[in-house]
Design an enzyme around this catalytic site. Sequence first.
Site, PDB file in Angstrom:
ATOM      1  N   VAL A 139       0.714  -1.141   0.028  1.00 38.04           N
ATOM      2  CA  VAL A 139      -0.049   0.144  -0.073  1.00 38.04           C
ATOM      3  C   VAL A 139       0.956   1.059  -0.069  1.00 38.04           C
ATOM      4  O   VAL A 139       1.770   1.522   0.934  1.00 38.04           O
ATOM      5  CB  VAL A 139      -1.030   0.062   1.412  1.00 38.04           C
ATOM      6  N   GLY A 141       3.417   2.234  -1.723  1.00 36.22           N
ATOM      7  CA  GLY A 141       4.933   2.363  -1.787  1.00 36.22           C
ATOM      8  C   GLY A 141       5.907   2.629  -0.536  1.00 36.22           C
ATOM      9  O   GLY A 141       6.035   2.089   0.406  1.00 36.22           O
ATOM     10  N   LYS A 212      -6.122  -1.675  -2.506  1.00 37.53           N
ATOM     11  CA  LYS A 212      -5.308  -1.130  -1.218  1.00 37.53           C
ATOM     12  C   LYS A 212      -6.221  -1.170  -0.015  1.00 37.53           C
ATOM     13  O   LYS A 212      -5.917  -1.292   0.940  1.00 37.53           O
ATOM     14  CB  LYS A 212      -4.868   0.071  -1.763  1.00 37.53           C
TER      15      LYS A 212
END
Lengths: 329, 162
Positions: A139, A141, A212
């Site tokens: 989620v 980066g 996400k």
Amino acid sequence: MMRIALLGFGSVGQGIARAILAKDLNITVTGLADSRSGITDPAGIDLAAALDRKGNGGPCGTPGVSPADVVAKAEYDVLVEVTPTNVETAEPALGHIRGALGRHKHVVTSNKGPIALAYPELRALAEANGVLLKYEATVCGAIPLIHAMQEGLAGNTISRLYGVFNGTCNYILTRMAEDSLTYEQALAEARELGYAEADPTYDVEGIDAAIKLVILANTLLDMQTTLDDVERTGITLLTPDALRLAEDLDCTIRLIGEIVPEAGVLRVSPRIVPKAHPLVVEGTLNAVTVEADLAGELTFIGKGAGSTETASAVIGDLLYIHDRYVQGS
Amino acid sequence: MKLEMKDQPGQLVAALKPISAVGGNIIAVIHQRETSTAAEALDVQIVLELPEGRLETLLELLREQGVSVVRIGEERLLYKCTLIMIGHLMHTDLSDTVDRIDRTGSAEVTELSLAMPAINAPSSARITIRSTTRTEMKKAIRILRGVAEQKKLLIIEPLEDA
């Protein structure tokens, strides 16, 4: 020294390898596999050579050695699973993660499929085997959102979580607002810059953002949801006129993912947001606001994708495990 | 709704009690110093929500408390929400879309800005809805979502509620 087996040697896998080479992280890679080949070496694989082979268009290891072989046979403490996401079945990553957990190996993954589809099962399996399953890189980066919510905000009740979860969409909307580009023009530009895939459906229809949300809901907010529970609208129908109508009110339009746990709301949709709002970030950035009862409102902003940035999240998880579980040898 | 009164000692407290007694909801209390009046004679404005039909009762209670109301400003539609619609707005009868909100009686479309691109391309509009209460606003937005689904329009809602 912590030993890892690395599955996936694309952008993220190579980013991890480069970070291990460049920094003194006390990590050695004893297994490595891409989709075509694999290699194991208990003494440590020569990562510079593997990066070279890959850079020249070759396989990273020996053809015929499969990821499953590496999972089952290599000597490692942590499996690092960074292959591409499969949203329908989560395979083959799911099987590899099960295999490693079953061998009492910790797992760190950037792969959204297994976490979104099978987190309760995998978590139970990890617990039964006395190991950890970490997934910070799934989620946003580089933003340590999961760590912040699990550790820093432990004890808080989250009433709402919302933000910009997809850098590709954010880039397209930023460009449409800035230069009155049409959706098609902004998408073409995003493709040219490598921000959008040849088939951008996964990003522009809000599927990536929705996955996400499912991960955050299921792993941090005590919800049991699937992709189908997310009310989802993408950005493909947006017009420059719509952005201008928002602009007249000192607002803009962003693709916002939103979870309201108490109301059971999971939603991804374009929303009108005041330009001064902290979630209005430019380009491919991600931004997430968390409303917590004790902490109040917090907003996290950072790079949501990229080789080095995603590697940062994976390495954070690895060192977390190292500090708590892996004894130096 | 807006009540205005002179700020004499004890008047504000005397005014607030009856408001809650009739089920009113106080939104803001504003003191305004008028240049023409002495410093101790301030104007007080109370902005409040009141259930339908309670105004007479409230004014009676206020009179009993000795509060003198200078002026009553009634604004029915306190809540405002601006959305953007994209699609074939004219071909799908924009006036019907607006009418479905207005027909509720407790919410209405007060502003509409329409951008018309080339023929046959989807058009975009900004629509402002006002309503008497937050609940009525939610209802109006639900109606609009339903209309949008039926007419294949994209509705872009604001990040925050009305």
